[in-house]
Motif scaffolding. Structure first.
Motif, PDB file in Angstrom:
ATOM      1  N   VAL A  38      50.227  33.025  37.558  1.00 23.13           N
ATOM      2  CA  VAL A  38      49.045  33.369  38.358  1.00 23.13           C
ATOM      3  C   VAL A  38      47.943  32.346  38.079  1.00 23.13           C
ATOM      4  O   VAL A  38      47.321  32.332  37.027  1.00 23.13           O
ATOM      5  N   ASN A  61      45.094  34.798  44.564  1.00 23.99           N
ATOM      6  CA  ASN A  61      44.528  36.036  45.119  1.00 23.99           C
ATOM      7  C   ASN A  61      43.785  35.873  46.433  1.00 23.99           C
ATOM      8  O   ASN A  61      43.580  36.850  47.144  1.00 23.99           O
ATOM      9  N   ILE A  84      48.961  37.199  46.133  1.00 28.48           N
ATOM     10  CA  ILE A  84      49.050  38.458  45.379  1.00 28.48           C
ATOM     11  C   ILE A  84      47.737  39.228  45.452  1.00 28.48           C
ATOM     12  O   ILE A  84      47.516  40.163  44.695  1.00 28.48           O
ATOM     13  N   ILE A 168      50.332  47.211  40.514  1.00 29.93           N
ATOM     14  CA  ILE A 168      49.364  46.957  39.443  1.00 29.93           C
ATOM     15  C   ILE A 168      48.947  48.335  38.930  1.00 29.93           C
ATOM     16  O   ILE A 168      48.131  49.005  39.560  1.00 29.93           O
ATOM     17  N   MET A 201      52.051  42.030  33.575  1.00 32.38           N
ATOM     18  CA  MET A 201      51.138  40.891  33.533  1.00 32.38           C
ATOM     19  C   MET A 201      51.051  40.432  32.074  1.00 32.38           C
ATOM     20  O   MET A 201      51.896  40.771  31.259  1.00 32.38           O
ATOM     21  N   SER A 202      50.019  39.641  31.746  1.00 32.40           N
ATOM     22  CA  SER A 202      49.920  39.064  30.394  1.00 32.40           C
ATOM     23  C   SER A 202      50.049  40.114  29.292  1.00 32.40           C
ATOM     24  O   SER A 202      50.686  39.879  28.273  1.00 32.40           O
ATOM     25  N   ARG A 217      54.016  38.783  36.631  1.00 27.17           N
ATOM     26  CA  ARG A 217      52.933  37.931  37.132  1.00 27.17           C
ATOM     27  C   ARG A 217      51.969  37.649  35.979  1.00 27.17           C
ATOM     28  O   ARG A 217      51.260  38.563  35.544  1.00 27.17           O
ATOM     29  N   VAL A 218      51.964  36.414  35.487  1.00 18.16           N
ATOM     30  CA  VAL A 218      51.231  36.122  34.260  1.00 18.16           C
ATOM     31  C   VAL A 218      50.220  35.000  34.490  1.00 18.16           C
ATOM     32  O   VAL A 218      50.594  33.905  34.930  1.00 18.16           O
ATOM     33  N   THR A 220      46.564  34.695  32.428  1.00 19.34           N
ATOM     34  CA  THR A 220      45.842  34.337  31.207  1.00 19.34           C
ATOM     35  C   THR A 220      46.750  33.816  30.090  1.00 19.34           C
ATOM     36  O   THR A 220      46.409  32.842  29.418  1.00 19.34           O
ATOM     37  N   ARG A 226      40.304  32.666  32.638  1.00 20.46           N
ATOM     38  CA  ARG A 226      39.947  32.083  33.940  1.00 20.46           C
ATOM     39  C   ARG A 226      38.515  31.577  33.942  1.00 20.46           C
ATOM     40  O   ARG A 226      37.614  32.293  33.500  1.00 20.46           O
TER      41      ARG A 226
END
Ligand SMILES: *Cc1c(COP(=O)(O)O)cnc(C)c1O
Length: 228
Positions: A38, A61, A84, A168, A201-202, A217-218, A220, A226
């Motif tokens: 991501v 995004n 996403i 999510i 995710m992370s 979906r990773v 960070t 970010r």
């Protein structure tokens, strides 16, 4: 920036190691889980570094940022970009033109708009249906009870390749608290007869993989915090 970033290389390797370890614990083949990097708000150069390290799928995004990055990265073969984030109907033609995957389809009208546009451009689009698994009022996604019907209605949309579902789950302190949501996602995918499950995710990719994620979906953990 040169195509060398030891920090990113180490972090990407660490994420791969986490995926492999989680797959081992779950008795799954490590090839059964894909990594979507991501890259939202990170630079095109950061994407190039990850690409040089073998990463091919990236998630963004915002349609505008996705378009800018797609243009800047046109020279990279087999780069696969995914939207996403929320897709507004007035941006449908932009994402179809880019030919990227749309992982956040959550209504029949959006699916129909994508299908119509894709047909008019002679394209097929990879899509996932986003599920609001925690049924949070502020969050995008179809509610779980609507998903089988939505998926069934999408079957006639021949320009859409519907691979599966994305979720999510609600924000939590401990990834274990997401396990029941991930488990319900797997049951929903099975009920709908689809394979792909984009979840994790992370902070919670291990639990997601143990519960059947096929895509994590990773952001960070690969690219660092970010930029604001
Ligand atoms: C930002 C984002 C991610 C990545 O989150 P990290 O915690 O940085 O890994 C994954 N999925 C979606 C939909 C996102 O918006």
């Amino acid at each position: 920036m040169s195509v060398f970033d030891a920090g990113l290389e180490d972090r990407l390797r660490a994420v791969h190691d986490r995926i492999v370890a989680a797959c081992e614990r779950a008795g799954r083949a490590s090839e059964s889980v894909r990594l979507l990097a991501v890259s939202k708000r990170h630079s095109v150069d950061a994407i190039r570094v990850a690409y040089a390290l073998g990463q091919r799928e990236f998630g963004e995004n915002y349609v505008k940022e996705l378009g800018q990055k797609a243009d800047a990265l046109r020279d990279l073969p087999d780069l696969k970009l995914h939207l996403i984030g929320r897709l507004q109907s007035n941006k449908v033609k932009d994402v179809v033109r880019l030919g990227c995957a749309v992982d956040t389809v959550d209504t029949l009208s959006l699916a129909q708009a994508l299908d119509t546009r894709a047909k008019s451009e002679g394209r097929a689009i990879d899509v996932l249906v986003q599920v609001n698994i925690g049924e949070e009022p502020q969050k995008a996604g179809a509610v779980p009870s609507d998903v089988p019907q939505l998926m069934a209605a999408m079957r006639v949309l021949s320009a859409l390749r519907v691979g599966g579902l994305l979720a999510i789950p609600p924000a939590v302190d401990d990834p274990e608290q997401s396990r029941s949501h991930f488990r319900r996602m797997r049951a929903l995918a099975q009920a709908c007869g689809v394979r792909e499950l984009s979840m994790g995710m992370s902070d919670d990719l291990e639990v997601a993989i143990e519960e059947g994620a096929t895509v994590v979906r990773v952001g960070t953990a690969i690219f660092g915090p970010r930029p604001t």
